[in-house]
Design an enzyme around this catalytic site. Structure first.
Site, PDB file in Angstrom:
ATOM      1  CB  ILE A   2      46.540  42.162  37.937  1.00 56.33           C
ATOM      2  CG1 ILE A   2      45.481  41.869  38.997  1.00 56.33           C
ATOM      3  CG2 ILE A   2      46.760  43.642  37.761  1.00 56.33           C
ATOM      4  CD1 ILE A   2      45.888  42.316  40.388  1.00 56.33           C
ATOM      5  CB  SER A   3      41.458  40.826  35.891  1.00 62.73           C
ATOM      6  OG  SER A   3      41.773  39.713  35.096  1.00 62.73           O
ATOM      7  CD  GLN A   4      41.183  47.773  35.198  1.00 63.04           C
ATOM      8  OE1 GLN A   4      40.888  48.395  36.220  1.00 63.04           O
ATOM      9  NE2 GLN A   4      42.209  48.100  34.445  1.00 63.04           N
ATOM     10  N   PRO A   5      40.121  45.237  39.153  1.00 53.43           N
ATOM     11  CG  PRO A   5      40.970  46.484  40.932  1.00 53.43           C
ATOM     12  CD  PRO A   5      40.968  46.410  39.425  1.00 53.43           C
ATOM     13  CB  VAL A   8      38.985  40.292  40.374  1.00 50.46           C
ATOM     14  CG1 VAL A   8      39.095  39.309  41.527  1.00 50.46           C
ATOM     15  CG2 VAL A   8      40.217  40.210  39.480  1.00 50.46           C
TER      16      VAL A   8
END
Length: 75
Positions: A2-5, A8
């Site tokens: 998952i990409s860093q928040p 995103v």
């Protein structure tokens, strides 16, 4: 993965999503980006090539009741 928040959020901001926009996402992953886009009003069409990840994310999106805005495909 998952990409860093922050990543995103930055990508989403650059898209300038309007309610009813259609978005094609290649690589559903965890479904995080698709969920963010759906919550903003976009119709998201997303495809994942790893079947176990696709199945797990499909259950999550149904649990979140976002399956009317997120259209998942395996392939």
């Amino acid at each position: 993965t998952i990409s860093q928040p922050y990543t995103v959020a930055y990508q989403t901001e650059l898209l300038e999503i309007q309610k009813g926009d259609k978005v094609l996402e290649i690589g559903t992953g965890s479904g995080y980006q698709a969920s963010v886009l759906a919550e903003m009003g976009a119709d998201v069409f997303t495809i994942e090539r790893h079947q176990p990840l696709h199945e797990e994310t499909k259950m999550l999106i149904q649990f979140l009741k976002l399956n009317n805005r997120i259209h998942q495909h395996y392939g």
